[in-house]
Design an enzyme around this catalytic site. Structure first.
Site, mmCIF file in Angstrom:
data_model
loop_
_atom_site.group_PDB
_atom_site.id
_atom_site.type_symbol
_atom_site.label_atom_id
_atom_site.label_comp_id
_atom_site.label_asym_id
_atom_site.label_seq_id
_atom_site.Cartn_x
_atom_site.Cartn_y
_atom_site.Cartn_z
ATOM 1 N N GLN A 139 -15.817 3.816 0.166
ATOM 2 C CA GLN A 139 -14.629 3.056 0.559
ATOM 3 C C GLN A 139 -14.756 1.608 0.077
ATOM 4 O O GLN A 139 -13.793 1.005 -0.388
ATOM 5 C CB GLN A 139 -14.454 3.116 2.086
ATOM 6 C CG GLN A 139 -13.147 2.520 2.587
ATOM 7 C CD GLN A 139 -11.919 3.289 2.098
ATOM 8 O OE1 GLN A 139 -11.961 4.498 1.912
ATOM 9 N NE2 GLN A 139 -10.830 2.576 1.886
ATOM 10 N N VAL A 173 -5.507 0.347 -0.273
ATOM 11 C CA VAL A 173 -6.842 0.894 -0.017
ATOM 12 C C VAL A 173 -7.350 0.192 1.243
ATOM 13 O O VAL A 173 -7.474 -1.022 1.274
ATOM 14 C CB VAL A 173 -7.811 0.625 -1.195
ATOM 15 C CG1 VAL A 173 -9.183 1.205 -0.897
ATOM 16 C CG2 VAL A 173 -7.265 1.212 -2.488
ATOM 17 N N GLU A 217 2.695 6.567 1.288
ATOM 18 C CA GLU A 217 1.760 7.389 0.508
ATOM 19 C C GLU A 217 2.152 8.861 0.598
ATOM 20 O O GLU A 217 1.661 9.580 1.467
ATOM 21 C CB GLU A 217 0.312 7.196 1.008
ATOM 22 C CG GLU A 217 -0.233 5.809 0.750
ATOM 23 C CD GLU A 217 -1.747 5.715 0.890
ATOM 24 O OE1 GLU A 217 -2.387 6.716 1.274
ATOM 25 O OE2 GLU A 217 -2.279 4.637 0.582
#
Ligand SMILES: [Zn+2]
Length: 251
Positions: free
Chosen positions: A131, A160, A223
């Site tokens: 991540q 992100v 998304e």
């Protein structure tokens, strides 16, 4: 002209009178209702009327336990719980998913393929290291476009999640695209795969986690590829109510 004005004036007066009368009537009705409700409290409730309310309450409680770990909320304000350990099942490639989400995911992909579609998992469980790498890459991309570091970090976080706040770190999320279109942008929503997933994912316990109209609540941009496992019952309720996970857990 003068007569017209007077006429309009009279109409306006009449409207005001009718409005006031309606208001008085409404206040009267509310008063009457309140007094009746107050009076009813002193009377024992009829058994038949009380029973359905009680049983409805019980059903609601039995339907979903909002403290179920499968409903763990991870977002910009709610980091991954300390000590969270993902129990994973490996998938194709480097991918893996939470053991509880695996049967639903497997069946969902099988059924999509049986319908002639080409779904492809492009992201699933992420370690904190992964991540962090993805987040830093996104920040760098914004910096390359001329953003100052702080602004680049802010913009990057919309797409992100900041390390420690990504749902992918729970093991309960998967990004699914179409083999024929692997771009992570709005064009995904037009693929046959996404149309099918958006319509059917709840049947397998998944939700489209970041819908187009919930950005201000989720803190994440639209998304049309990110699916989150929440279990069948919760997924059904979330789908039927058109709410996002944050709204659902607040209820
Ligand atoms: Zn994702």
């Amino acid at each position: 002209m003068g007569r017209k004005k007077r006429k309009r004036g009279r109409i306006r007066d009449r409207t005001v009178i009718i409005g006031l009368a309606a208001l008085a009537l409404l206040i009267g009705m509310l008063y009457f209702r309140n007094t009746r409700q107050t009076a009813d409290v002193s009377k024992p409730a009829p058994i038949q009327a009380a029973a359905p309310i009680e049983s409805k309450k019980q059903t609601q409680g039995a339907r979903t336990n909002k403290k179920d770990p499968l409903l763990t909320l991870v977002n910009g304000k709610n980091p991954l719980p300390k000590g969270w350990k993902a129990d994973l099942v490996p998938l194709e490639g480097e991918h893996s998913i939470d053991r509880r989400a695996y049967p639903g995911l497997k069946k969902m992909l099988e059924d999509a393929r049986a319908a002639g579609l080409d779904p492809l998992i492009c992201s699933s469980y992420r370690t904190n290291e992964l991540q962090t790498r993805l987040f830093n890459e996104q920040v760098k991309a914004y910096q390359n476009r001329g953003y100052e570091k702080e602004a680049a970090e802010r913009e990057a976080a919309v797409w992100v999640a900041v390390p420690g706040t990504s749902e992918h770190q729970t093991g309960l999320a998967a990004d699914i695209v179409s083999v024929s279109n692997q771009n992570l942008n709005h064009s995904q929503e037009n693929t046959a795969v996404q149309k099918w997933l958006m319509k059917n994912c709840w049947k397998y316990g998944f939700i489209l986690r970041y819908p187009s109209d919930k950005n201000s609540i989720t803190g994440i941009g639209y998304e049309p590829w990110h699916y989150r496992y929440v279990g069948k019952q919760a997924a059904k309720e979330i789908y039927e109510q058109s709410v996002c996970l944050e709204e659902y857990l607040r209820q």
